[in-house]
Design an enzyme around this catalytic site. Structure first.
Site: not given
Length: 171
Positions: A11, A71, A143
């Site tokens: 992420d 992502e 995160d």
């Protein structure tokens, strides 16, 4: 878990980049580790990107994943922040690619759908489902929890992604 595929989910973020490593064997997932690579907010942009690069490189060296999932982030409040996030995302894709891993990208809505069943939801819903799906998972930040969700998403979609990448390589 012999024959398992080790997946790293990432992420990306300039301040904090979450990471998570899972082993996938058939329909079974096993939590390996998760954490957060942080950059020094007082440092210049180039130094911060180096910190993210070095931190992710260390994680890859330590856990030796076979595949990576990142992502895809699209929207931010202002153009400068969006550009900086894009640069951090570039590091998140570069590090596993330089290590020879196939890198898949997933939109936030695809990650949410894979974890909570719908494409829209709040972070707390994702974190709650991550804890349900991976009860042994430990994470030190939002995160890192999001990175677990990215890895779960990839585990669910990797066969179709792997087939598409193989076809693209032959073309």
């Amino acid at each position: 878990m012999t024959g398992a595929i080790r997946i790293i989910g990432i992420d990306p973020g300039l301040r904090r980049t979450g990471w998570a490593v899972l082993d996938s064997l058939g329909n079974s997932l096993r939590f390996v580790g998760a954490g957060t690579v942080r950059s020094d907010e007082k440092a210049d942009l180039a130094s911060r990107l180096c910190q993210l690069h070095d931190g992710l490189s260390d994680i890859l060296h330590q856990h030796m994943p076979h595949e990576a999932a990142v992502e895809a982030t699209f929207v931010n409040k202002d153009a400068v922040a969006t550009l900086k996030l894009g640069q951090a995302r570039g590091i998140a894709m570069l590090v596993p690619a330089r290590a020879g891993l196939p890198v898949a990208e997933y939109a936030p809505n695809a990650v949410k759908k894979a974890v909570i069943g719908v494409g829209h939801g709040e972070k707390r819903q994702i974190h709650m489902m991550v804890k349900v799906l991976m009860p042994k998972a430990r994470f030190d930040s939002d995160d890192a929890a999001d990175a677990i969700a990215v890895a779960i998403c990839h585990a669910h979609h990797r066969q179709s992604v792997t087939a598409r990448l193989a076809l693209e390589a032959r073309a």
